[in-house]
Write a protein that holds these residues in place. Structure first.
Motif, mmCIF file in Angstrom:
data_model
loop_
_atom_site.group_PDB
_atom_site.id
_atom_site.type_symbol
_atom_site.label_atom_id
_atom_site.label_comp_id
_atom_site.label_asym_id
_atom_site.label_seq_id
_atom_site.Cartn_x
_atom_site.Cartn_y
_atom_site.Cartn_z
ATOM 1 N N VAL A 1 -74.741 5.563 0.165
ATOM 2 C CA VAL A 1 -74.131 6.709 -0.522
ATOM 3 C C VAL A 1 -74.845 7.988 -0.103
ATOM 4 C CG1 VAL A 1 -73.780 7.816 -2.769
ATOM 5 C CG2 VAL A 1 -73.284 5.376 -2.488
ATOM 6 N N LYS A 2 -76.187 7.949 -0.064
ATOM 7 C CA LYS A 2 -76.946 9.145 0.322
ATOM 8 C C LYS A 2 -76.565 9.596 1.733
ATOM 9 C CE LYS A 2 -81.508 11.169 1.016
ATOM 10 N NZ LYS A 2 -80.964 12.047 2.034
ATOM 11 N N ARG A 3 -76.467 8.640 2.666
ATOM 12 C CA ARG A 3 -76.088 8.994 4.034
ATOM 13 C C ARG A 3 -74.709 9.653 4.072
ATOM 14 N NH1 ARG A 3 -78.533 4.033 5.115
ATOM 15 N NH2 ARG A 3 -76.525 2.962 5.171
ATOM 16 N N ILE B 1 -73.504 5.879 -8.245
ATOM 17 C CA ILE B 1 -72.298 6.083 -7.450
ATOM 18 C C ILE B 1 -72.044 4.859 -6.583
ATOM 19 C CG2 ILE B 1 -71.243 7.472 -5.612
ATOM 20 C CD1 ILE B 1 -72.881 9.869 -6.782
ATOM 21 N N GLY B 2 -73.117 4.321 -5.987
ATOM 22 C CA GLY B 2 -72.986 3.134 -5.155
ATOM 23 C C GLY B 2 -72.408 1.963 -5.924
ATOM 24 N N GLN B 3 -72.860 1.775 -7.153
ATOM 25 C CA GLN B 3 -72.334 0.687 -7.981
ATOM 26 C C GLN B 3 -70.835 0.888 -8.231
ATOM 27 O OE1 GLN B 3 -74.179 0.328 -11.844
ATOM 28 N NE2 GLN B 3 -73.684 -1.842 -11.943
ATOM 29 N N ARG B 4 -70.449 2.118 -8.418
ATOM 30 C CA ARG B 4 -69.045 2.434 -8.690
ATOM 31 C C ARG B 4 -68.158 2.224 -7.462
ATOM 32 N NH1 ARG B 4 -66.811 8.186 -11.098
ATOM 33 N NH2 ARG B 4 -64.691 7.943 -10.323
ATOM 34 N N VAL B 5 -68.664 2.570 -6.262
ATOM 35 C CA VAL B 5 -67.825 2.511 -5.055
ATOM 36 C C VAL B 5 -68.102 1.294 -4.178
ATOM 37 C CG1 VAL B 5 -67.572 5.027 -5.042
ATOM 38 C CG2 VAL B 5 -69.326 3.968 -3.599
ATOM 39 N N GLY B 6 -69.107 0.503 -4.533
ATOM 40 C CA GLY B 6 -69.389 -0.713 -3.771
ATOM 41 C C GLY B 6 -70.275 -0.512 -2.567
ATOM 42 N N LEU B 7 -71.209 0.448 -2.641
ATOM 43 C CA LEU B 7 -72.160 0.693 -1.547
ATOM 44 C C LEU B 7 -73.581 0.715 -2.108
ATOM 45 C CD1 LEU B 7 -70.465 3.682 0.343
ATOM 46 C CD2 LEU B 7 -70.581 1.305 1.105
ATOM 47 N N ALA C 1 -66.581 10.679 -7.755
ATOM 48 C CA ALA C 1 -67.688 10.383 -8.667
ATOM 49 C C ALA C 1 -68.556 11.617 -8.883
ATOM 50 C CB ALA C 1 -68.527 9.227 -8.121
ATOM 51 N N LEU C 2 -68.799 12.370 -7.815
ATOM 52 C CA LEU C 2 -69.617 13.588 -7.937
ATOM 53 C C LEU C 2 -68.901 14.676 -8.722
ATOM 54 C CD1 LEU C 2 -71.198 13.660 -4.385
ATOM 55 C CD2 LEU C 2 -72.402 13.316 -6.562
ATOM 56 N N VAL C 3 -67.585 14.770 -8.570
ATOM 57 C CA VAL C 3 -66.818 15.754 -9.333
ATOM 58 C C VAL C 3 -66.908 15.423 -10.828
ATOM 59 C CG1 VAL C 3 -64.463 16.547 -9.857
ATOM 60 C CG2 VAL C 3 -65.266 16.446 -7.490
ATOM 61 N N GLU C 4 -66.828 14.143 -11.160
ATOM 62 C CA GLU C 4 -66.931 13.736 -12.561
ATOM 63 C C GLU C 4 -68.328 13.961 -13.119
ATOM 64 O OE1 GLU C 4 -65.494 9.822 -13.428
ATOM 65 O OE2 GLU C 4 -63.653 10.180 -12.279
#
Length: 157
Positions: free
Chosen positions: A36-38, A25-31, A13-16
């Motif tokens: 995600v920050k941790r 990002i959390g919504q995308r990966v389920g966190l 997600a960060l590369v994109e």
């Protein structure tokens, strides 16, 4: 560092989009955003994430021509010596040692073919360079946003 699927998904997600929020990002990966920050903090501390950059279209900066140049070096020229020498040329955007007859492969971006020629002439003047072999890029077939493979995880050897 061992990366699990969530780590890989976060890195993807960060590369994109390195400007994506932790919540996005959390919504995308389920966190959650805090989870995600941790993970991002842990990935940065471990060196898996080395920084965040902007991707710029090279032609917007006038760099419309690119080439790959094989370097053939005298004797036992060390990779460190090659690296120091080619790093002096801002047109060299990457360099690596390779298998085969050549000692190194350089990726060059320049304003035009004449500029590429001048860069190759400067590099060929290095005392350890015996000869060069160059190829001009006609068109990019794949231009991935980073140096990471486009698949989820490496395949076993």
């Amino acid at each position: 560092m061992e990366l699990d699927r969530l780590d890989r998904d976060i890195i993807g997600a960060l590369v994109e989009d390195a400007r994506a929020t932790y919540a996005e990002i959390g919504q995308r990966v389920g966190l959650s955003a805090s989870a995600v920050k941790r993970r991002v903090d842990r990935l940065r501390e471990a060196g898996a994430i080395t920084g965040f950059t902007a991707r710029v279209e090279p032609s917007a900066l006038g760099w419309t021509t690119e080439a790959y140049v094989e370097l053939f070096c005298a004797g036992k020229t060390s990779p460190a010596d090659i690296g120091v020498a080619v790093a002096r040329h801002p047109e060299v955007i990457s360099a690596c040692t390779i298998t085969g007859e050549a000692d190194a492969l350089l990726h060059i971006r320049a304003t035009d073919v004449r500029h590429v020629e001048r860069v190759i002439e400067r590099i060929a003047a290095e005392p350890f360079v015996v000869r060069t072999k160059s190829s001009i890029v006609l068109s990019r077939l794949i231009d991935a946003p980073s140096a990471t493979p486009r698949n989820e995880s490496p395949s076993p050897a």
